[in-house]
Design a protein around this motif. Structure first.
Motif, PDB file in Angstrom:
ATOM      1  N   PHE A  91       0.670  -1.024  -0.121  1.00  0.00           N
ATOM      2  CA  PHE A  91       0.070   0.114   0.052  1.00  0.00           C
ATOM      3  C   PHE A  91       1.077   1.289  -0.184  1.00  0.00           C
ATOM      4  O   PHE A  91       0.742   1.748  -0.962  1.00  0.00           O
ATOM      5  CB  PHE A  91      -1.101   0.014   1.300  1.00  0.00           C
ATOM      6  CG  PHE A  91      -2.047   1.255   1.018  1.00  0.00           C
ATOM      7  CD1 PHE A  91      -3.159   0.969   0.205  1.00  0.00           C
ATOM      8  CD2 PHE A  91      -1.989   2.269   1.863  1.00  0.00           C
ATOM      9  CE1 PHE A  91      -3.828   1.981   0.198  1.00  0.00           C
ATOM     10  CE2 PHE A  91      -2.730   3.244   1.783  1.00  0.00           C
ATOM     11  CZ  PHE A  91      -3.854   3.259   0.933  1.00  0.00           C
ATOM     12  N   ALA A 113      -5.480  -4.398   9.013  1.00  0.00           N
ATOM     13  CA  ALA A 113      -6.805  -3.973   8.489  1.00  0.00           C
ATOM     14  C   ALA A 113      -6.731  -4.143   7.062  1.00  0.00           C
ATOM     15  O   ALA A 113      -7.688  -4.427   6.589  1.00  0.00           O
ATOM     16  CB  ALA A 113      -6.711  -2.276   8.886  1.00  0.00           C
ATOM     17  N   ASN A 156      -9.535  -5.919   4.890  1.00  0.00           N
ATOM     18  CA  ASN A 156     -10.335  -4.964   3.785  1.00  0.00           C
ATOM     19  C   ASN A 156     -10.116  -5.531   2.398  1.00  0.00           C
ATOM     20  O   ASN A 156     -10.978  -5.228   1.522  1.00  0.00           O
ATOM     21  CB  ASN A 156      -9.947  -3.444   3.859  1.00  0.00           C
ATOM     22  CG  ASN A 156     -10.392  -2.739   5.174  1.00  0.00           C
ATOM     23  OD1 ASN A 156     -11.441  -3.081   5.605  1.00  0.00           O
ATOM     24  ND2 ASN A 156      -9.516  -1.874   5.570  1.00  0.00           N
ATOM     25  N   THR A 198      -9.580  -1.295  -2.799  1.00  0.00           N
ATOM     26  CA  THR A 198     -10.132  -1.935  -1.571  1.00  0.00           C
ATOM     27  C   THR A 198     -10.568  -0.435  -0.649  1.00  0.00           C
ATOM     28  O   THR A 198     -10.088   0.682  -1.084  1.00  0.00           O
ATOM     29  CB  THR A 198      -8.745  -2.309  -0.654  1.00  0.00           C
ATOM     30  OG1 THR A 198      -7.721  -1.602  -1.024  1.00  0.00           O
ATOM     31  CG2 THR A 198      -8.680  -3.703  -1.210  1.00  0.00           C
ATOM     32  N   SER A 199     -11.305  -0.736   0.173  1.00  0.00           N
ATOM     33  CA  SER A 199     -11.458   0.711   1.257  1.00  0.00           C
ATOM     34  C   SER A 199     -12.099  -0.073   2.596  1.00  0.00           C
ATOM     35  O   SER A 199     -12.349  -1.127   2.535  1.00  0.00           O
ATOM     36  CB  SER A 199     -12.199   1.647   0.691  1.00  0.00           C
ATOM     37  OG  SER A 199     -13.539   0.992   0.468  1.00  0.00           O
ATOM     38  N   TYR A 200     -12.120   0.771   3.678  1.00  0.00           N
ATOM     39  CA  TYR A 200     -12.901   0.285   4.960  1.00  0.00           C
ATOM     40  C   TYR A 200     -14.241   0.184   4.590  1.00  0.00           C
ATOM     41  O   TYR A 200     -14.888   1.008   3.757  1.00  0.00           O
ATOM     42  CB  TYR A 200     -12.618   1.243   5.942  1.00  0.00           C
ATOM     43  CG  TYR A 200     -13.438   0.952   7.168  1.00  0.00           C
ATOM     44  CD1 TYR A 200     -13.267   0.034   7.971  1.00  0.00           C
ATOM     45  CD2 TYR A 200     -14.488   1.814   7.359  1.00  0.00           C
ATOM     46  CE1 TYR A 200     -14.258  -0.459   9.141  1.00  0.00           C
ATOM     47  CE2 TYR A 200     -15.380   1.522   8.184  1.00  0.00           C
ATOM     48  CZ  TYR A 200     -15.355   0.647   9.071  1.00  0.00           C
ATOM     49  OH  TYR A 200     -16.182   0.306  10.201  1.00  0.00           O
ATOM     50  N   MET A 241      -7.518   5.640   0.888  1.00  0.00           N
ATOM     51  CA  MET A 241      -6.807   5.594   2.130  1.00  0.00           C
ATOM     52  C   MET A 241      -7.155   4.988   3.146  1.00  0.00           C
ATOM     53  O   MET A 241      -6.500   4.494   4.184  1.00  0.00           O
ATOM     54  CB  MET A 241      -6.334   7.205   2.327  1.00  0.00           C
ATOM     55  CG  MET A 241      -5.574   7.696   1.008  1.00  0.00           C
ATOM     56  SD  MET A 241      -4.744   9.308   1.462  1.00  0.00           S
ATOM     57  CE  MET A 241      -3.370   8.662   2.220  1.00  0.00           C
ATOM     58  N   THR A 242      -8.525   4.532   3.431  1.00  0.00           N
ATOM     59  CA  THR A 242      -9.186   4.002   4.472  1.00  0.00           C
ATOM     60  C   THR A 242      -9.004   2.421   4.446  1.00  0.00           C
ATOM     61  O   THR A 242      -9.388   1.741   5.261  1.00  0.00           O
ATOM     62  CB  THR A 242     -10.626   4.082   4.350  1.00  0.00           C
ATOM     63  OG1 THR A 242     -11.158   3.437   3.472  1.00  0.00           O
ATOM     64  CG2 THR A 242     -10.962   5.662   4.585  1.00  0.00           C
ATOM     65  N   SER A 243      -8.191   2.182   3.309  1.00  0.00           N
ATOM     66  CA  SER A 243      -7.858   0.580   3.228  1.00  0.00           C
ATOM     67  C   SER A 243      -7.013   0.282   4.196  1.00  0.00           C
ATOM     68  O   SER A 243      -6.896  -0.884   4.718  1.00  0.00           O
ATOM     69  CB  SER A 243      -6.925   0.437   1.753  1.00  0.00           C
ATOM     70  OG  SER A 243      -7.722   0.652   0.788  1.00  0.00           O
ATOM     71  N   CYS A 295      -7.398   0.998   7.494  1.00  0.00           N
ATOM     72  CA  CYS A 295      -8.217   1.200   8.725  1.00  0.00           C
ATOM     73  C   CYS A 295      -9.052   0.064   9.141  1.00  0.00           C
ATOM     74  O   CYS A 295      -9.709  -0.585   8.245  1.00  0.00           O
ATOM     75  CB  CYS A 295      -9.183   2.431   8.477  1.00  0.00           C
ATOM     76  SG  CYS A 295      -8.197   4.106   8.335  1.00  0.00           S
TER      77      CYS A 295
END
Lengths: 332, 332
Positions: free
Chosen positions: A139, A301, A305, A326-328, B148-150, B152
């Motif tokens: 990442f 995480a 994710n 990907t993302s949360y 960017m939340t990947s 988290c």
């Protein structure tokens, strides 16, 4: 909505933290856990953390674990692609996609082309995807900088820095970066390979691959960061002139020029922790995360994710740049 | 390797800059150009820029332009999805995918669900993808923060700021942000809608959609940034108390809490230009691009960089988060 069923392979510190993260997600469920360690086989996940399922007993038998018919396998065992290829093939043969924290799997097309082709063929044959991820590689020093070039009409060079002050980090981390070693001790450890952050060369190839740069060579250089004064920590004292940590620089060259330069530096007393991406191009810019991103949390995480993305990815050996983004997500 | 053939629709300043960017790319080629303006129909692209092809004559006839059998259409006409839906349907009917700078197309599933469904159905029926992109909306305040939340395990809130000092920007830009208007003049312009940055609400929905947040409401509030002292520019003088620019805040609420907050502020004399993403979560972090990203160059570049991605995307109305990941590429 039924939960995504996950088999976890590798129940070391990383695997256990991933299990805890999965347990916090409403859409995910660990259904089996595999490890090779005789000291943990037969133990329930609950014995490691009160948030984990008491009914899941760690087994040494991968085939038996796969009988739970999971939707995806999370593989958190080794960094070495050679040692993981057989396992991946056993899993994809059952039609199960794989997300792995194996650093060398993140972009192995140049560093281990034979194994990459083998994994890719096995994954395609069985119609599933395989991806290696983590905060780095996976990442911060590859997928994110590559995505940020989306706004560029031209890119001349990319430099990424990940600097970490190890003063308040765990003792094993301080050990890992050689903090407190004499110059000779550091050199011996470097030669043994224990100081190496695995995956930096893979990240160089990842960026070059995305940007269409055909590299003529790469380099991956490890050197000590010396303490410029005595440093006293609860765990140890580092004398001036001894190693406070490690600096590792990966570069990718095209026509003699370093088009990709990645610097990973972790040392006790490092003035500032940060993650920085510099794109020299049109437009050029510097993107900086002050304080940096916590590596342990972030790696677990991003692995979690990536689960939904790998299920929906095209079959084959994939990267973080070619699975669905990907993302949360609150519901997975 | 044969070049990707592109028909361009909309040859205003943005379309012309995109044409110049395409001409610089070895793997891309503009094969037809369409506009509705009688003053430019019949002119060759070369008459606008020496880097452009003299053989391409701007036509008013879309159907005729599509006879060149392009691989993709780049649509740089209006911001309004209502006015672009018919055009998109005419293009996808010919089996041609679409990349557009139309701001409202970037994430219209909540703001224009009927038109989004219509475009999606037409695209799927014809087996091609449609995507709206640009630096903002399309990247800096939506796709990039979502990606960017990947890293988290949990995200509580996201705040994105895009601040721009307009002192050295083009006069039309200073006009657009209301620089120099009296408070009454600013209010009148605000009501007319001429000060609005189009797409902020779409960006709010984009982030919420990616993160699985069901918003109960959004808001999109425009207010003046007042000059705190007299400002003298070559183009105008702004008196203390008059508008130096505009501040627009988009928010998305869940259970009464603003989970997404996007601030776009552009004013003459703004102390600093920057783009900033703050993720409040586990881990939390602030990512900042000092100086910000040049909007004009970046929007044209990302449109060009999205061409290959939209060709390989799944059919339907897509977003920057669900086409194959964009990046700059030396060979496209």
């Amino acid at each position: 909505m039924s939960k995504i069923k996950i088999v976890q392979i590798g129940m070391g510190p990383l695997g256990l933290k991933i299990a805890e993260f999965i347990a916090q997600r409403p859409g995910l469920k660990t259904v089996a856990a595999v490890d090779t360690g005789p000291e943990i086989i037969g133990k329930s996940l609950r014995s490691f953390s009160s948030s984990l399922n008491a009914d899941i007993i760690i087994t040494g038998d991968l085939d038996k674990a796969l009988e739970t018919r999971p939707d995806v396998a999370v593989l958190a065992t080794v960094s070495d692609i050679k040692r993981i290829t057989g396992q991946i093939k056993s899993i994809v043969r059952e039609g199960i996609p794989v997300v792995s924290t194996c650093e060398e799997l993140s972009f192995p097309f140049d560093t281990a082309p034979g194994l990459a082709a083998e994994i890719d063929a096995a994954a395609r044959e069985n119609g599933v995807a395989v991806v290696g991820t983590g905060v780095n590689p996976g990442f911060l020093m590859d997928a994110l900088p590559a995505f940020m070039t989306s706004v560029c009409q031209h890119v001349e060079r990319i430099k990424v820095k990940r600097y970490q002050d190890a003063s308040s980090r765990r003792i094993p981390f301080q050990d890992k970066i050689g903090a407190g070693l004499s110059p000779e001790g550091f050199e011996a450890a470097r030669k043994k390979g224990t100081l190496r952050h695995v995956g930096l060369t893979e990240s160089v190839h990842f960026i070059a691959g995305r940007l269409g740069w055909k590299l003529e060579r790469t380099e991956d250089i490890i050197s000590p960061v010396f303490a410029t004064a005595d440093i006293s920590l609860p765990s140890r004292t580092i004398k001036k002139g001894d190693a406070a940590g490690v600096r590792q620089v990966g570069r990718g060259f095209m026509n003699g020029q370093a088009r990709v330069e990645l610097v990973f530096q972790a040392a006790v007393g490092e003035p500032e922790s940060y993650d920085e991406i510099e794109v020299i191009g049109t437009p050029g810019f510097v993107s900086r995360i002050g304080g940096g991103v916590n590596g342990d949390t972030a790696t677990c995480a991003i692995t979690v994710n990536a689960i939904n993305s790998v299920i929906h990815a095209l079959p084959g050996l994939r990267t973080m740049a070619d699975i669905p983004m990907t993302s949360y997500s609150e519901y997975r």
